[in-house]
Design a protein around this motif. Structure first.
Motif, PDB file in Angstrom:
ATOM      1  N   CYS A  19       0.807  -1.218   0.000  1.00 65.33           N
ATOM      2  CA  CYS A  19       0.000   0.000   0.000  1.00 65.33           C
ATOM      3  C   CYS A  19       0.841   1.269   0.000  1.00 65.33           C
ATOM      4  CB  CYS A  19      -0.943  -0.001   1.202  1.00 65.33           C
ATOM      5  SG  CYS A  19      -2.187  -1.313   1.151  1.00 65.33           S
ATOM      6  N   SER A  20       2.008   1.229   0.612  1.00 71.00           N
ATOM      7  CA  SER A  20       2.845   2.426   0.693  1.00 71.00           C
ATOM      8  C   SER A  20       3.364   2.869  -0.670  1.00 71.00           C
ATOM      9  CB  SER A  20       4.021   2.196   1.642  1.00 71.00           C
ATOM     10  OG  SER A  20       4.843   1.139   1.176  1.00 71.00           O
ATOM     11  N   ASN A  21       3.227   2.006  -1.681  1.00 69.08           N
ATOM     12  CA  ASN A  21       3.646   2.385  -3.035  1.00 69.08           C
ATOM     13  C   ASN A  21       2.643   3.323  -3.704  1.00 69.08           C
ATOM     14  OD1 ASN A  21       5.933   0.831  -2.873  1.00 69.08           O
ATOM     15  ND2 ASN A  21       4.998  -0.969  -3.820  1.00 69.08           N
ATOM     16  N   TYR A  22       1.456   3.436  -3.119  1.00 63.05           N
ATOM     17  CA  TYR A  22       0.401   4.257  -3.699  1.00 63.05           C
ATOM     18  C   TYR A  22       0.070   5.423  -2.769  1.00 63.05           C
ATOM     19  CZ  TYR A  22      -0.451   0.187  -6.694  1.00 63.05           C
ATOM     20  OH  TYR A  22      -0.314  -0.847  -7.574  1.00 63.05           O
ATOM     21  N   LYS A  23      -0.467   6.466  -3.354  1.00 58.89           N
ATOM     22  CA  LYS A  23      -0.945   7.582  -2.544  1.00 58.89           C
ATOM     23  C   LYS A  23      -2.094   7.094  -1.657  1.00 58.89           C
ATOM     24  CE  LYS A  23       0.240  10.940  -6.137  1.00 58.89           C
ATOM     25  NZ  LYS A  23      -0.286  11.869  -7.153  1.00 58.89           N
ATOM     26  N   GLU A  24      -2.097   7.561  -0.397  1.00 54.99           N
ATOM     27  CA  GLU A  24      -3.098   7.077   0.563  1.00 54.99           C
ATOM     28  C   GLU A  24      -4.514   7.384   0.097  1.00 54.99           C
ATOM     29  OE1 GLU A  24      -4.292   8.286   5.016  1.00 54.99           O
ATOM     30  OE2 GLU A  24      -2.308   7.342   4.883  1.00 54.99           O
ATOM     31  N   ILE A  27      -5.620   4.711  -2.363  1.00 53.40           N
ATOM     32  CA  ILE A  27      -5.927   3.450  -1.691  1.00 53.40           C
ATOM     33  C   ILE A  27      -7.303   3.532  -1.010  1.00 53.40           C
ATOM     34  CG2 ILE A  27      -5.294   1.977   0.268  1.00 53.40           C
ATOM     35  CD1 ILE A  27      -3.492   1.422  -1.981  1.00 53.40           C
ATOM     36  N   LYS A  28      -7.548   4.635  -0.299  1.00 48.42           N
ATOM     37  CA  LYS A  28      -8.830   4.778   0.406  1.00 48.42           C
ATOM     38  C   LYS A  28     -10.005   4.827  -0.568  1.00 48.42           C
ATOM     39  CE  LYS A  28      -7.306   6.843   4.767  1.00 48.42           C
ATOM     40  NZ  LYS A  28      -7.307   8.032   5.640  1.00 48.42           N
ATOM     41  N   ARG A  29      -9.846   5.517  -1.684  1.00 50.58           N
ATOM     42  CA  ARG A  29     -10.933   5.598  -2.671  1.00 50.58           C
ATOM     43  C   ARG A  29     -11.287   4.221  -3.214  1.00 50.58           C
ATOM     44  NH1 ARG A  29      -8.203  10.016  -4.790  1.00 50.58           N
ATOM     45  NH2 ARG A  29      -7.589   8.826  -6.629  1.00 50.58           N
ATOM     46  N   ARG A  30     -10.269   3.429  -3.520  1.00 53.80           N
ATOM     47  CA  ARG A  30     -10.525   2.109  -4.087  1.00 53.80           C
ATOM     48  C   ARG A  30     -11.163   1.183  -3.038  1.00 53.80           C
ATOM     49  NH1 ARG A  30     -11.583   3.618  -8.327  1.00 53.80           N
ATOM     50  NH2 ARG A  30     -12.088   1.433  -8.691  1.00 53.80           N
ATOM     51  N   ILE A  31     -10.698   1.284  -1.781  1.00 55.00           N
ATOM     52  CA  ILE A  31     -11.290   0.471  -0.720  1.00 55.00           C
ATOM     53  C   ILE A  31     -12.737   0.891  -0.475  1.00 55.00           C
ATOM     54  CG2 ILE A  31     -11.209  -0.063   1.746  1.00 55.00           C
ATOM     55  CD1 ILE A  31      -8.147   0.098   1.553  1.00 55.00           C
ATOM     56  N   LEU A  32     -12.989   2.190  -0.439  1.00 56.67           N
ATOM     57  CA  LEU A  32     -14.360   2.682  -0.238  1.00 56.67           C
ATOM     58  C   LEU A  32     -15.289   2.188  -1.341  1.00 56.67           C
ATOM     59  CD1 LEU A  32     -13.593   6.322   0.954  1.00 56.67           C
ATOM     60  CD2 LEU A  32     -14.685   4.508   2.307  1.00 56.67           C
ATOM     61  N   ARG A  61      -7.840  -6.646  -5.455  1.00 60.52           N
ATOM     62  CA  ARG A  61      -6.645  -6.471  -6.292  1.00 60.52           C
ATOM     63  C   ARG A  61      -7.027  -5.828  -7.624  1.00 60.52           C
ATOM     64  NH1 ARG A  61      -5.325 -11.320  -6.717  1.00 60.52           N
ATOM     65  NH2 ARG A  61      -3.922 -11.453  -4.926  1.00 60.52           N
ATOM     66  N   ASN A  62      -8.120  -6.292  -8.214  1.00 62.30           N
ATOM     67  CA  ASN A  62      -8.585  -5.697  -9.465  1.00 62.30           C
ATOM     68  C   ASN A  62      -8.911  -4.217  -9.289  1.00 62.30           C
ATOM     69  OD1 ASN A  62      -8.345  -8.137 -10.738  1.00 62.30           O
ATOM     70  ND2 ASN A  62     -10.518  -8.653 -10.605  1.00 62.30           N
ATOM     71  N   ALA A  63      -9.525  -3.882  -8.160  1.00 66.06           N
ATOM     72  CA  ALA A  63      -9.897  -2.489  -7.897  1.00 66.06           C
ATOM     73  C   ALA A  63      -8.667  -1.603  -7.721  1.00 66.06           C
ATOM     74  CB  ALA A  63     -10.786  -2.404  -6.661  1.00 66.06           C
ATOM     75  N   LEU A  64      -7.656  -2.131  -7.056  1.00 61.19           N
ATOM     76  CA  LEU A  64      -6.451  -1.339  -6.785  1.00 61.19           C
ATOM     77  C   LEU A  64      -5.572  -1.173  -8.014  1.00 61.19           C
ATOM     78  CD1 LEU A  64      -5.487  -2.786  -3.279  1.00 61.19           C
ATOM     79  CD2 LEU A  64      -6.342  -0.483  -3.761  1.00 61.19           C
ATOM     80  N   THR A  65      -5.611  -2.138  -8.924  1.00 58.19           N
ATOM     81  CA  THR A  65      -4.736  -2.083 -10.105  1.00 58.19           C
ATOM     82  C   THR A  65      -5.517  -1.782 -11.369  1.00 58.19           C
ATOM     83  OG1 THR A  65      -4.924  -4.479 -10.448  1.00 58.19           O
ATOM     84  CG2 THR A  65      -3.119  -3.714  -9.072  1.00 58.19           C
ATOM     85  N   ILE A 210       0.528   6.970 -12.303  1.00 56.60           N
ATOM     86  CA  ILE A 210      -0.135   8.218 -11.902  1.00 56.60           C
ATOM     87  C   ILE A 210      -0.639   8.174 -10.462  1.00 56.60           C
ATOM     88  CG2 ILE A 210      -0.766   9.035 -14.196  1.00 56.60           C
ATOM     89  CD1 ILE A 210      -3.447   7.700 -13.919  1.00 56.60           C
ATOM     90  N   TYR A 211      -0.800   6.986  -9.883  1.00 54.66           N
ATOM     91  CA  TYR A 211      -1.253   6.875  -8.500  1.00 54.66           C
ATOM     92  C   TYR A 211      -0.123   6.526  -7.548  1.00 54.66           C
ATOM     93  CZ  TYR A 211      -5.712   6.719 -10.934  1.00 54.66           C
ATOM     94  OH  TYR A 211      -6.775   7.004 -11.745  1.00 54.66           O
ATOM     95  N   PHE A 212       1.114   6.444  -8.059  1.00 60.99           N
ATOM     96  CA  PHE A 212       2.256   6.095  -7.223  1.00 60.99           C
ATOM     97  C   PHE A 212       2.774   7.313  -6.466  1.00 60.99           C
ATOM     98  CE2 PHE A 212       3.906   2.241  -9.870  1.00 60.99           C
ATOM     99  CZ  PHE A 212       2.735   1.576  -9.605  1.00 60.99           C
ATOM    100  N   THR A 213       3.470   7.064  -5.369  1.00 57.32           N
ATOM    101  CA  THR A 213       4.128   8.146  -4.645  1.00 57.32           C
ATOM    102  C   THR A 213       5.317   8.644  -5.458  1.00 57.32           C
ATOM    103  OG1 THR A 213       5.648   6.648  -3.499  1.00 57.32           O
ATOM    104  CG2 THR A 213       3.507   7.064  -2.448  1.00 57.32           C
TER     105      THR A 213
END
Length: 264
Positions: A19-24, A27-32, A61-65, A210-213
């Protein structure tokens, strides 16, 4: 205990995404989004749902990637590849190797393979290999099957469609074997720090970072630098950029199309 932090630890263990590879916020938007679909009210409840339902790991995983794409997305980029980059590489060597990083469901590597096939028709002594990688094994299975609906093919003209695809009765189209044979699909984590190969002629990684830190973007720039031969091409997404800290690793080739070359 911070329930979101606890959830992230489980995601890293079950979903195998750091998760730390992505902007927080991302991550929260995809989980929500998954929470809405699973009717879970908060991070703690969703965490319990994730642990109790093994199939949710694949869905998350599909949602995050997620990477919505199609054949010849941004046609101008592919036109530069067709008219300039591939012919130059063919003049320099007989064996051309390209890495399509973050290939999702395969539209981009197959687009490159179509151009490669057209090149090899003109240059009989040239061979092209395309390494197509993604962290998501589910989308890789779809990519290897190579079956797409008409919407994904809206940038494919009728001549190419007839030549390189098999039409099915359900309205889908399957990539023909002569194009599939040019692409080697493989699971690979871009955050591993290890390139799929070295001394490559080109790397395409478009609309992936584009979503990476910022740190992960810089690490990826170093990764692609190490993968490329001198003067090899790095093709980015239209909204992506190389940070000032690592811009010395590449020189600009085509500013408008976000194409760079590896510096010596």
């Amino acid at each position: 205990m911070d329930e979101f932090a606890s959830l992230q630890r489980s995601i890293e263990r079950l979903v195998r995404i750091k998760c730390s590879n992505y902007k927080e916020d991302y991550i929260k938007r995809r989980i929500l989004s998954r929470m809405r679909l699973t009717n879970t009210a908060d991070f703690e409840t969703y965490h319990k749902y994730l642990l109790a339902n093994p199939q949710e790991a694949d869905l998350l995983r599909n949602a995050l990637t997620i990477n919505v794409t199609k054949f010849f997305r941004d046609p101008e980029v592919f036109e530069v590849i067709r008219r300039e980059i591939l012919p130059e590489l063919a003049r320099r060597r007989e064996s051309i190797r390209i890495w399509c990083a973050g290939c999702a469901t395969g539209e981009e590597p197959y687009s490159l393979a179509i151009l490669a096939h057209e090149l090899m028709t003109l240059h009989k002594n040239v061979t092209v290999t395309i390494y197509a990688t993604d962290i998501d094994t589910v989308v890789l299975q779809k990519a290897m099957a190579g079956v797409y609906d008409r919407k994904a093919l809206e940038n494919v003209d009728e001549k190419r469609l007839r030549k390189h695809f098999i039409g099915h009765d359900d309205g889908t189209f399957e990539v023909r074997p002569h194009i599939k044979s040019l692409v080697k699909f493989r699971e690979h984590d871009l955050m591993s720090g290890v390139p799929i190969a070295r001394y490559l002629d080109a790397v395409t990684c478009r609309n992936v970072t584009i979503y990476f830190t910022e740190k992960q973007k810089n690490d990826l720039t170093h990764l692609f630098y190490s993968a490329l031969a001198v003067d090899g091409f790095y093709i980015m997404g239209k909204t992506e950029y190389v940070a000032r800290e690592v811009e010395h690793l590449f020189v600009s080739y085509n500013v408008m199309q976000k194409i760079l070359r590896r510096a010596a």
